[in-house]
Design an enzyme around this catalytic site. Structure first.
Site, mmCIF file in Angstrom:
data_model
loop_
_atom_site.group_PDB
_atom_site.id
_atom_site.type_symbol
_atom_site.label_atom_id
_atom_site.label_comp_id
_atom_site.label_asym_id
_atom_site.label_seq_id
_atom_site.Cartn_x
_atom_site.Cartn_y
_atom_site.Cartn_z
ATOM 1 N N GLU A 156 10.220 1.753 10.429
ATOM 2 C CA GLU A 156 11.270 2.749 10.152
ATOM 3 C C GLU A 156 10.582 4.108 10.229
ATOM 4 O OE1 GLU A 156 14.150 1.634 10.147
ATOM 5 O OE2 GLU A 156 14.073 -0.413 9.397
ATOM 6 N N GLU B 136 10.115 16.676 14.444
ATOM 7 C CA GLU B 136 10.534 16.466 13.062
ATOM 8 C C GLU B 136 9.745 17.435 12.177
ATOM 9 O OE1 GLU B 136 9.281 12.823 11.044
ATOM 10 O OE2 GLU B 136 11.270 12.732 10.140
ATOM 11 N N CYS C 8 14.489 11.004 5.340
ATOM 12 C CA CYS C 8 14.333 10.677 6.767
ATOM 13 C C CYS C 8 15.662 10.909 7.472
ATOM 14 C CB CYS C 8 13.872 9.243 6.937
ATOM 15 S SG CYS C 8 14.833 8.103 5.985
ATOM 16 N N LYS D 54 0.884 -1.178 0.000
ATOM 17 C CA LYS D 54 0.000 0.000 0.000
ATOM 18 C C LYS D 54 0.916 1.220 0.000
ATOM 19 C CE LYS D 54 -1.779 3.037 2.089
ATOM 20 N NZ LYS D 54 -1.594 4.475 1.778
HETATM 21 P P1 NAP Z 1 2.796 8.558 7.506
HETATM 22 O O1 NAP Z 1 1.774 9.597 7.498
HETATM 23 O O2 NAP Z 1 3.058 7.844 8.771
HETATM 24 O O3 NAP Z 1 2.389 7.523 6.371
HETATM 25 C C1 NAP Z 1 3.214 6.459 5.966
HETATM 26 C C2 NAP Z 1 2.366 5.400 5.299
HETATM 27 O O4 NAP Z 1 1.454 4.854 6.240
HETATM 28 C C3 NAP Z 1 1.504 5.938 4.163
HETATM 29 O O5 NAP Z 1 1.387 4.937 3.179
HETATM 30 C C4 NAP Z 1 0.182 6.156 4.859
HETATM 31 O O6 NAP Z 1 -0.899 6.204 3.980
HETATM 32 C C5 NAP Z 1 0.138 4.960 5.766
HETATM 33 N N1 NAP Z 1 -0.751 5.070 6.915
HETATM 34 C C6 NAP Z 1 -1.149 6.185 7.570
HETATM 35 N N2 NAP Z 1 -1.980 5.853 8.582
HETATM 36 C C7 NAP Z 1 -2.116 4.510 8.567
HETATM 37 C C8 NAP Z 1 -2.837 3.572 9.352
HETATM 38 N N3 NAP Z 1 -3.606 3.951 10.365
HETATM 39 N N4 NAP Z 1 -2.747 2.258 9.046
HETATM 40 C C9 NAP Z 1 -1.967 1.841 8.031
HETATM 41 N N5 NAP Z 1 -1.267 2.686 7.243
HETATM 42 C C10 NAP Z 1 -1.331 4.002 7.505
HETATM 43 O O7 NAP Z 1 4.210 9.089 7.026
HETATM 44 P P2 NAP Z 1 4.482 9.953 5.740
HETATM 45 O O8 NAP Z 1 4.006 11.311 6.082
HETATM 46 O O9 NAP Z 1 3.971 9.308 4.536
HETATM 47 O O10 NAP Z 1 6.072 9.870 5.618
HETATM 48 C C11 NAP Z 1 6.928 10.749 6.255
HETATM 49 C C12 NAP Z 1 7.476 10.114 7.515
HETATM 50 O O11 NAP Z 1 8.189 8.929 7.187
HETATM 51 C C13 NAP Z 1 8.475 10.983 8.224
HETATM 52 O O12 NAP Z 1 8.232 10.922 9.600
HETATM 53 C C14 NAP Z 1 9.821 10.333 7.903
HETATM 54 O O13 NAP Z 1 10.821 10.557 8.828
HETATM 55 C C15 NAP Z 1 9.445 8.902 7.867
HETATM 56 N N6 NAP Z 1 10.421 8.125 7.107
HETATM 57 C C16 NAP Z 1 11.277 7.304 7.786
HETATM 58 C C17 NAP Z 1 12.235 6.557 7.097
HETATM 59 C C18 NAP Z 1 13.128 5.621 7.841
HETATM 60 O O14 NAP Z 1 13.701 4.760 7.216
HETATM 61 N N7 NAP Z 1 13.266 5.719 9.149
HETATM 62 C C19 NAP Z 1 12.324 6.638 5.709
HETATM 63 C C20 NAP Z 1 11.451 7.494 5.041
HETATM 64 C C21 NAP Z 1 10.505 8.230 5.752
HETATM 65 P P3 NAP Z 1 -1.427 7.640 3.444
HETATM 66 O O15 NAP Z 1 -0.345 8.203 2.662
HETATM 67 O O16 NAP Z 1 -2.604 7.285 2.643
HETATM 68 O O17 NAP Z 1 -1.753 8.450 4.664
#
Ligand code: NAP
Ligand code: MG
Length: 491
Positions: A256, A391, A290, A181
């Site tokens: 992650e 962040e 990230c 997804k």
């Molecule tokens: P996010 O809002 O947490 O969303 C990540 C993924 O999870 C998206 O596909 C999102 O779908 C989905 N999601 C959201 N709520 C969910 C739920 N209740 N159940 C299942 N899936 C759900 O994060 P983001 O804003 O896309 O990404 C940015 C974040 O990722 C930042 O905090 C960044 O630091 C972190 N990141 C970490 C790494 C690492 O390796 N540590 C690498 C890259 C990014 P939707 O898009 O449809 O909401």
């Protein structure tokens, strides 16, 4: 995918080897972050029924896929890898249109995905077990790893291509089947990733991709009792929620999560190199790695000179659409992301940090309709401020000064996150002490904070990650379980 109104393409999920619309026909629109008025495509808003169909397909495909040899599975994956190389330009364009990063940054993401995929395929061909000398005569005692079953992969928008690759490749080579997804902000990148495997002839159901919202389709996927493992990259808040969901069924998770990555610059650092690395790690991909450096902690003696060197680099950045080869700083990924970042900047001002450059939504020709934020640097930041703790995930750098090594390390560690850290110094002893003391899963000495190699793991500690990390040897470890056997062949 189109950038012209009137020719907006409608995309489909990939389930059981077929491209198909959402069961109720519902669609979401995606908007170009460089030109918000432009719809770039329409994507299925997957329903619970679609989620169920995708898991049904993965479940049905599992026994035959598991029973192939790793070499046979590897042949399919190598074909997908070859297509990945061939389609670099096409995929880079899709990444840039959806995410906003520059074409050069998108190509870089694909190059990195290719290397990681290659490594994980080969890793899957190695023996994954061990034979122990038994305590009994005539007994063969050994252990090996075997796949788990149907795995869920939930990916973010900031590395929308690389992250699915880093997760799906070890899952598949180890014999699992997958439902992916992708983030709602980058659905087509997820579908293009999946298309490589579809076109490589992967058996139907082995990899499925459904688009839609995280709280809708994403959560319904994770709640399906047939899911055996969840690999998630995204925010810490969603990661914690997913961990709670998974704990109820003892499903393993690989999380992650977010970061607030520090860079320490000591007085003996090569200032030019350090300033270059700082500006790159703060502003590349508009601060949405990230592993971006969002805090730089500088020895007082050199702070003035160092900050000037970073500001000079920030001033050379050229904002614009990522499709324009002259652009060096693209938009942030969408209107909500822009609003969040501008909110943090406002908070930084309110709490008394000194704005040294930037701080506004960028305006001017080619920018007004997009999510462009000026590269922003705050000075006189203290560790208690919101911008020092949260962040921001945008092109915003906070500068701290420290009296010495110990104070710098205290500031560096004084957040709830622990993904990446870096130090610039010529003093080997202090460099090694930093490696030991810094609370981060990944540390760099005299190197930019995002550097990584496929043969080593990638993952954070504290609130930046949980579970067996991605990449390296642990990439496959997460997607397999131990099996131990004792076999008496002689009495
Ligand atoms: P996010 O809002 O947490 O969303 C990540 C993924 O999870 C998206 O596909 C999102 O779908 C989905 N999601 C959201 N709520 C969910 C739920 N209740 N159940 C299942 N899936 C759900 O994060 P983001 O804003 O896309 O990404 C940015 C974040 O990722 C930042 O905090 C960044 O630091 C972190 N990141 C970490 C790494 C690492 O390796 N540590 C690498 C890259 C990014 P939707 O898009 O449809 O909401
Ligand atoms: Mg989100």
């Amino acid at each position: 995918m189109s950038t012209n109104p009137g020719t907006v393409e409608t995309h489909q999920n990939y389930i059981a080897g077929k491209w198909q619309a959402a069961s109720d026909g519902s669609l979401d629109e995606h908007h170009d972050p460089a030109r918000l008025s432009e719809v770039t495509g329409r994507y299925p808003r997957s329903t619970n029924e679609d989620v169920r169909a995708a898991v049904d397909a993965a479940e049905a495909a599992y026994p035959a896929w598991r029973d192939l040899t790793a070499h046979a599975r590897g042949e399919y994956l190598k074909r997908a890898l070859a297509l990945m190389s061939e389609r670099t330009e096409r995929i880079a364009r899709v990444i840039t249109i959806e995410n906003g990063k520059t074409l050069a940054e998108s190509r870089g993401e694909i190059v990195s995905a290719i290397k990681e995929m290659e490594y994980q395929i080969h890793q899957g061909l190695r023996a994954l077990g061990e034979i122990a000398p038994s305590a009994l005569p005539g007994v063969l005692a050994y252990q090996y790893r075997r796949p788990l079953g149907v795995c869920a992969v939930i990916s973010p928008w900031n590395f929308p291509f690389n992250v699915p690759g880093r997760k799906c490749t070890p899952a598949l080579i180890a014999g699992n089947t997958v439902v992916l997804k992708p983030a709602s902000l980058t659905p087509n990148v997820g579908l293009e990733f999946t298309r490589l495997f579809a076109d490589a002839g992967l058996p139907p159901g082995v990899l499925n991709c459904i688009t839609g919202s995280g709280s809708g389709a994403g959560e319904s996927l994770l709640k399906d009792p047939r899911i055996q493992a969840i690999s998630f990259t995204g925010s810490t808040s969603v990661g914690i929620h997913i961990n709670q969901l998974a704990a109820g069924r003892l499903v393993r998770t690989q999380l992650e999560l977010g970061g607030k990555n520090p860079m320490v610059v000591l007085e003996d650092a090569d200032l030019d190199e350090a300033a270059g690395a700082c500006a790159t790690a703060a502003f590349a991909c508009a601060g949405q790695w990230c592993t971006s450096t969002s805090r730089v902690i500088v020895a007082k003696k050199i702070a003035g000179e160092f900050v000037e060197a970073v500001l000079a680099r920030a001033r050379t950045l050229k904002l614009g659409s990522g499709l324009d080869p002259a652009t060096t700083l693209g938009p942030v990924c969408g209107a909500q992301q822009m609003k969040n970042i501008l909110g943090f900047i406002e908070e930084g001002r309110r709490e008394g940090a000194k704005l040294l450059t930037g701080g506004r939504r960028a305006a001017g020709e080619g920018l007004d309709d997009g999510c462009f934020i000026e590269p922003t640097v705050f000075g006189e930041v203290n560790p208690g401020m919101t911008i020092a703790q949260e962040e921001i995930f945008g092109p915003v750098l906070s500068v701290f000064t420290a009296d010495g090594f110990d104070e710098a390390v205290t500031i560096a560690n004084g957040v709830r996150f622990g993904l990446a850290s870096s130090i610039y110094t010529k003093d080997l002893e202090r460099a090694m002490r930093f490696v030991e003391k810094t609370e981060a899963g990944l540390t760099h000495v005299n190197m930019v904070s995002a550097y990584k190699e496929p043969q080593l793991s990638f993952g954070g500690i504290k609130e930046s990650g949980s579970g067996i990390p991605e990449g390296g040897r642990t990439g496959i470890e997460f997607f397999t379980e131990h099996k131990v056997a004792y076999l008496k062949y002689r009495s």
